[in-house]
Enzyme design. Structure first.
Site, mmCIF file in Angstrom:
data_model
loop_
_atom_site.group_PDB
_atom_site.id
_atom_site.type_symbol
_atom_site.label_atom_id
_atom_site.label_comp_id
_atom_site.label_asym_id
_atom_site.label_seq_id
_atom_site.Cartn_x
_atom_site.Cartn_y
_atom_site.Cartn_z
ATOM 1 C CB SER A 64 6.126 -11.843 6.619
ATOM 2 O OG SER A 64 6.875 -10.692 7.154
ATOM 3 C CB THR A 198 7.893 -12.341 13.241
ATOM 4 O OG1 THR A 198 7.661 -13.710 13.061
ATOM 5 C CG2 THR A 198 7.316 -11.938 14.532
ATOM 6 N NE ARG A 226 2.858 -22.085 12.059
ATOM 7 C CZ ARG A 226 3.620 -20.909 11.842
ATOM 8 N NH1 ARG A 226 3.090 -19.909 12.188
ATOM 9 N NH2 ARG A 226 4.978 -21.338 12.197
ATOM 10 C CB VAL A 227 -0.824 -21.150 16.841
ATOM 11 C CG1 VAL A 227 -0.466 -19.927 17.684
ATOM 12 C CG2 VAL A 227 -2.440 -20.769 16.730
ATOM 13 N N GLY A 228 1.972 -20.430 15.503
ATOM 14 C CA GLY A 228 3.400 -20.304 15.590
ATOM 15 C C GLY A 228 4.093 -19.946 17.029
ATOM 16 C CG ASP A 229 7.932 -18.009 16.932
ATOM 17 O OD1 ASP A 229 7.314 -18.034 16.089
ATOM 18 O OD2 ASP A 229 8.895 -17.576 17.252
ATOM 19 N N GLY A 250 11.589 -16.173 12.420
ATOM 20 C CA GLY A 250 11.961 -17.401 12.025
ATOM 21 C C GLY A 250 11.193 -18.531 11.839
ATOM 22 C CG ASP A 251 10.503 -23.208 10.975
ATOM 23 O OD1 ASP A 251 9.302 -23.315 11.249
ATOM 24 O OD2 ASP A 251 11.030 -24.183 10.231
ATOM 25 N N GLY A 252 8.714 -20.710 13.523
ATOM 26 C CA GLY A 252 8.118 -20.604 14.718
ATOM 27 C C GLY A 252 7.897 -21.997 14.998
#
Length: 338
Positions: A64, A198, A226-229, A250-252
């Site tokens: 990941s 992460t 897509r960009v996460g946290d 976790g779920d960004g």
């Protein structure tokens, strides 16, 4: 008064002894050891964060972080990373980075050689090449086979909703329906909770200086772009040498809406214990997304640290690493989720 003075001296000696400290998400031991070694050899807090997270990029921690994991809907692996200097409050970040493996290294160069904070996509890759990073393929046999398995399973799970064809049954290309009828969103725990997503790291140096950083290849089968946290300051991580540092995992897509790392640091600024600061952040998100997958680590400037996670089926405890003079070596820690 004399006794009080002695007590204060003891207290300050105890807190001084607790520095420096390195805390990182998940049981990524080699990352913890690398960051700790950098500090021991006289490297800066930023060096420790960069090298520690960079170790995970090399090791492809849990598939990941780094190259060859989490292929997007077109089968490509792209990377997100950030690094933050808690003295100057400078941030360097890259998102949707293609063809360059050392994402956090590139993020550090954004601080050092630009007046910007965040660079994205192919343009971030061009910047990286200018900075001397090799341009290479991030795809591996493993990520290709993950991608083809997913295609054979009618592209399940995915991140689309309210589209035609029905994204819960078939592959795209998807488009908006003529007449929109919004369905209740199904919360698919499509990511197995073993799919940690992460590395987040907080380093507090011997003098109380704070740095933080993250690196990830994002959500598996994400929609391209897509960009996460992770690369967002205050969401993926936050560092402030006057208060402390925090990092989230976790779920960004859900967590970034709450700026959990910034919020945790603000709680610690008010004197809240790091564990409690982390718990308060998790419970704020719970109100809106009770089933979210996520955890936060928190460290204050005296070297006290803690973590918290949201309890869901299959994820009842969160493992993280801590290194400090009070521990003989980087040590795995566990907290029960709330």
């Amino acid at each position: 008064a004399c006794l009080l003075l002695v007590a204060l001296q003891l207290a300050s000696a105890a807190s001084a002894a607790a520095l420096p400290v390195v805390v990182n998400t998940w049981a990524f031991r080699k990352a913890a050891e690398t960051a700790w070694r950098v500090l021991q050899l006289g490297g800066s807090e930023l060096d420790a964060v960069e090298r520690g997270c960079g170790q995970c990029e090399i090791d492809q921690c849990d598939g990941s972080v780094g190259y060859g994991g989490s292929p997007d809907e077109s089968g490509e692996t792209t990377l997100d990373a950030m690094i933050m200097d808690g003295n100057t409050m400078e941030v360097g970040a890259v998102a949707d980075l293609r063809h360059v493996k050392n994402a956090i290294g590139v993020a550090r160069k954004v601080i050092e050689y630009t007046k910007h904070t965040l660079l994205v996509g192919e343009s971030a890759s061009l910047f990286a090449v200018r900075m001397g990073f090799p341009y290479e393929d991030l795809t591996t046999q493993k990520s290709l086979s993950m991608y083809s398995t997913w295609l054979n399973q009618s592209c399940q799970p995915n991140y689309w909703k309210n589209v035609v064809p029905d994204s819960s049954k078939s592959c795209g290309p998807y488009k908006r329906p003529e007449k929109v009828t919004f369905k209740e969103e199904q919360t698919i725990l499509g990511r197995s909770v073993l799919n940690h997503d992460t590395i987040g790291m907080v380093v507090v140096g011997a003098s109380g200086t704070v740095a933080s950083g993250t690196s990830t290849n994002g959500a598996v089968h994400k929609i391209p772009g897509r960009v996460g946290d992770s690369p967002i300051a205050g969401a993926g991580s936050y560092a402030d040498s006057t208060a402390g540092g925090a990092a989230a995992t976790g779920d960004g897509d859900i967590m970034m809406r709450f700026l959990p790392s910034y919020q945790a640091v603000e709680y610690m600024r008010m004197g809240t214990d790091p564990t409690v600061a982390c718990q308060k952040v998790i419970s704020r998100i719970q109100k809106y997304a009770p089933k979210f997958f996520g955890a936060v680590i928190c460290v204050n400037t005296t070297g006290n640290y803690g973590a918290a996670c949201n309890k869901i089926p299959g994820f009842t405890q969160f493992h993280f690493m801590a290194s400090s003079p009070l521990l003989s070596q980087p040590t795995e820690q566990v907290v029960d989720c709330i």
